[in-house]
Design a protein around this motif. Structure first.
Motif, PDB file in Angstrom:
ATOM      1  N   ARG A  30     -42.718 -37.312 -13.287  1.00  0.00           N
ATOM      2  CA  ARG A  30     -42.149 -37.650 -14.661  1.00  0.00           C
ATOM      3  C   ARG A  30     -42.590 -39.316 -14.169  1.00  0.00           C
ATOM      4  O   ARG A  30     -43.220 -40.011 -15.218  1.00  0.00           O
ATOM      5  CB  ARG A  30     -41.161 -37.276 -15.171  1.00  0.00           C
ATOM      6  N   PHE A  80     -48.962 -35.036 -20.728  1.00  0.00           N
ATOM      7  CA  PHE A  80     -49.161 -33.690 -20.250  1.00  0.00           C
ATOM      8  C   PHE A  80     -48.566 -32.571 -20.809  1.00  0.00           C
ATOM      9  O   PHE A  80     -49.011 -31.053 -20.992  1.00  0.00           O
ATOM     10  CB  PHE A  80     -48.350 -34.352 -19.021  1.00  0.00           C
ATOM     11  N   LEU A  95     -45.878 -40.470 -13.686  1.00  0.00           N
ATOM     12  CA  LEU A  95     -46.906 -40.975 -14.909  1.00  0.00           C
ATOM     13  C   LEU A  95     -46.718 -42.108 -15.640  1.00  0.00           C
ATOM     14  O   LEU A  95     -47.651 -42.428 -16.009  1.00  0.00           O
ATOM     15  CB  LEU A  95     -46.901 -39.758 -15.212  1.00  0.00           C
ATOM     16  N   TRP A 150     -53.103 -38.629 -17.580  1.00  0.00           N
ATOM     17  CA  TRP A 150     -52.450 -38.267 -16.714  1.00  0.00           C
ATOM     18  C   TRP A 150     -53.385 -36.942 -15.756  1.00  0.00           C
ATOM     19  O   TRP A 150     -52.849 -36.308 -14.668  1.00  0.00           O
ATOM     20  CB  TRP A 150     -51.057 -37.229 -17.234  1.00  0.00           C
ATOM     21  N   GLN A 181     -47.719 -41.003 -20.502  1.00  0.00           N
ATOM     22  CA  GLN A 181     -48.488 -39.640 -20.394  1.00  0.00           C
ATOM     23  C   GLN A 181     -48.181 -38.260 -19.466  1.00  0.00           C
ATOM     24  O   GLN A 181     -48.156 -37.454 -19.767  1.00  0.00           O
ATOM     25  CB  GLN A 181     -49.504 -40.519 -18.310  1.00  0.00           C
ATOM     26  N   TRP A 182     -46.594 -39.138 -19.288  1.00  0.00           N
ATOM     27  CA  TRP A 182     -45.707 -37.319 -18.783  1.00  0.00           C
ATOM     28  C   TRP A 182     -45.725 -36.415 -20.184  1.00  0.00           C
ATOM     29  O   TRP A 182     -45.909 -35.210 -20.571  1.00  0.00           O
ATOM     30  CB  TRP A 182     -44.336 -37.737 -18.879  1.00  0.00           C
TER      31      TRP A 182
END
Length: 123
Positions: free
Chosen positions: A2, A13, A5, A93, A9-10
């Motif tokens: 987390r 994902f 990224l 990600w 982006q987390w």
């Protein structure tokens, strides 16, 4: 991952993983037979406790800690390689990797012989 990224982006994902894999993953714990059974200890052999849980039993949750779930792929290694391949704060990600393959290694439960990358073993 987390922190590596970044939050945007987390979230991307997690959204992708939930959209593609969450239903099947949850369904793996509610098989049509209504039974979750141990396949044996981590070092091989059959389950010495013959653990089988009925998923419709209101007390089943009290015994879930008797089962250990193993992934076919070591999650720490999968995430370590992911972190090495994707730059910090990436545009995506899955930048530089195959995102679908990564998620299959983490979440896929489609194998007919087991829970896919998960097997229930004695704890």
């Amino acid at each position: 991952m987390r922190a590596h990224l970044g939050e945007a982006q987390w979230r991307a994902f997690v959204e992708y993983a939930e959209l593609k894999y969450k239903d099947a993953f949850v369904h793996a714990f509610t098989p049509e037979s209504g039974l979750l059974s141990c396949v044996g200890p981590l070092d091989g052999g059959s389950c010495p406790h013959a653990i089988t849980l009925r998923t419709d039993d209101p007390c089943a949750h009290d015994f879930l800690d008797s089962l250990h779930l193993d992934h076919d792929y070591d999650l720490a290694n999968v995430c370590a390689v992911w972190q090495q391949l994707v730059p910090a704060s990436p545009r995506s990600w899955r930048q530089g990797i195959r995102g679908a393959r990564l998620c299959r290694m983490l979440f896929d439960v489609s194998s007919p012989d087991s829970l896919g990358p998960l097997t229930s073993d004695c704890s």
